[in-house]
Scaffold this motif. Structure first.
Motif, short mmCIF file in Angstrom:
data_model
loop_
_atom_site.label_atom_id
_atom_site.label_comp_id
_atom_site.label_asym_id
_atom_site.label_seq_id
_atom_site.Cartn_x
_atom_site.Cartn_y
_atom_site.Cartn_z
N VAL A 89 0.84 -1.20 0.00
CA VAL A 89 0.00 0.00 0.00
C VAL A 89 0.87 1.25 0.00
CG1 VAL A 89 -1.61 1.36 1.40
CG2 VAL A 89 -2.03 -1.08 1.03
N LEU A 92 1.99 1.75 -3.44
CA LEU A 92 0.91 2.29 -4.27
C LEU A 92 0.80 3.80 -4.11
CD1 LEU A 92 -1.97 -0.31 -3.81
CD2 LEU A 92 -0.99 0.42 -6.00
N ARG A 93 0.93 4.27 -2.88
CA ARG A 93 0.78 5.70 -2.63
C ARG A 93 1.91 6.50 -3.27
NH1 ARG A 93 -3.46 6.60 0.38
NH2 ARG A 93 -4.15 5.19 2.06
N GLU A 100 -3.33 2.63 -9.28
CA GLU A 100 -3.99 1.65 -8.41
C GLU A 100 -5.26 1.10 -9.04
OE1 GLU A 100 -5.64 5.70 -7.07
OE2 GLU A 100 -3.80 4.85 -7.93
N SER A 109 -7.07 -4.84 -10.96
CA SER A 109 -6.20 -3.77 -10.50
C SER A 109 -5.92 -3.97 -9.01
CB SER A 109 -6.87 -2.41 -10.71
OG SER A 109 -7.99 -2.28 -9.84
N ALA A 110 -5.02 -3.15 -8.47
CA ALA A 110 -4.72 -3.25 -7.04
C ALA A 110 -5.97 -2.99 -6.20
CB ALA A 110 -3.61 -2.26 -6.67
N VAL A 111 -6.74 -1.98 -6.57
CA VAL A 111 -7.96 -1.67 -5.81
C VAL A 111 -8.97 -2.81 -5.92
CG1 VAL A 111 -10.00 -0.18 -5.75
CG2 VAL A 111 -7.73 0.83 -5.85
N LEU A 162 -9.04 4.07 -3.44
CA LEU A 162 -8.14 3.29 -2.60
C LEU A 162 -8.38 3.54 -1.12
CD1 LEU A 162 -5.67 1.41 -2.28
CD2 LEU A 162 -4.21 3.44 -2.53
N CYS A 227 -0.74 -9.01 -6.97
CA CYS A 227 -0.70 -7.55 -7.00
C CYS A 227 0.71 -7.04 -7.18
CB CYS A 227 -1.31 -7.00 -5.70
SG CYS A 227 -1.45 -5.20 -5.64
N LEU A 231 2.18 -4.81 -10.27
CA LEU A 231 2.78 -3.49 -10.04
C LEU A 231 4.19 -3.44 -10.63
CD1 LEU A 231 1.68 -2.63 -6.39
CD2 LEU A 231 0.67 -1.87 -8.55
#
Length: 241
Positions: A89, A92-93, A100, A109-111, A162, A227, A231
């Motif tokens: 996470v 991701l930020r 995301e 997707s990650a979300v 997110l 994930c 990414l």
């Protein structure tokens, strides 16, 4: 029985397919990727599943904790899985805005992956381990083959960001952590208190609490790996082991 002979299946993709008992004879398979529930796989006369599983355990020691029936091991597994997601996470930020919500090759997707784990917690933990009859969290994301999704509380039009998903994930993680802190080996070995009537998963009746918990932990680990893999691809990085 389907039979393919002298077919060019270069770059073919098989998604959500049952290949149980499939035989590939005289084939050319280079740069192929197999990802799924694989057991008793024989390659050129050698059963390779045990080698693969041993290598995965070497790379990811948390897997041995996840399979344990010892509450202390399971608590540590939960802690490590949560820490892994926290690092992802944070990654991701730090990525470009909107990544995301980007999938790779038709994957979530990650979300969407995090939303699916919201659904896993509601179904396999709350319903199967706790016996909850409450509707599932609306933003949870189930796979297409799960029936009656709206009746179970899911909102097919949900499009959370997110931060919205992470609020739910934190609440669920705290709930699991508190439960693991006090659950006993005897309680884990008891039949899962799955409520009567329809609801996902329909095949949990007859399983133990521990078996249902193992599903939750395995889903957390597996989808975190998916994930991270995606990414890496989105950022053009080498795939991690």
């Amino acid at each position: 029985m389907a039979r393919f002979e002298d077919e060019d299946l270069t770059d073919a993709e098989f998604r959500e397919c049952d290949l149980t008992g499939a035989r590939l004879v005289g084939v050319v398979m280079q740069d192929a990727v197999i990802d799924g529930l694989v057991t008793n796989l024989v390659v050129n006369g050698v059963e390779v599943t045990s080698y693969v599983e041993a290598e995965l355990d070497r790379r990811h020691p948390v897997r041995t904790l996840m399979r344990s029936d010892d509450p202390a091991d399971l608590r540590e597994a939960g802690r490590q899985l949560r820490a892994g997601w926290a690092a992802t996470v944070a990654r991701l930020r730090g990525m470009d805005g909107g990544m995301e919500h980007q999938g790779v090759g038709g994957e979530w997707s990650a979300v969407e992956t995090l939303r699916h784990l919201v659904f896993v917690h509601d179904s396999w933990f709350r319903r199967c381990c706790l016996g909850s009859t409450q509707p599932f969290t609306a933003i949870g994301l189930a796979t297409d083959f799960v029936p009656d999704q709206e009746e179970q509380g899911l909102d097919p039009a949900a499009a959370p960001d997110l931060d919205e998903v992470l609020v739910v994930r934190e609440e669920q993680a705290a709930e699991l952590e508190q439960w693991l802190a006090v659950v006993t080996a005897e309680e884990l070995s008891a039949p899962a208190p799955v409520p009567d009537g329809p609801g996902w998963p329909p095949y949990a009746a007859g399983k133990t609490v521990l078996q249902c918990l193992h599903v939750v932990l395995n889903e957390e680990w597996a989808h975190h790996g998916f994930c991270v893999r995606d990414l890496d691809l989105l950022q053009g990085s080498p795939l991690t082991g």
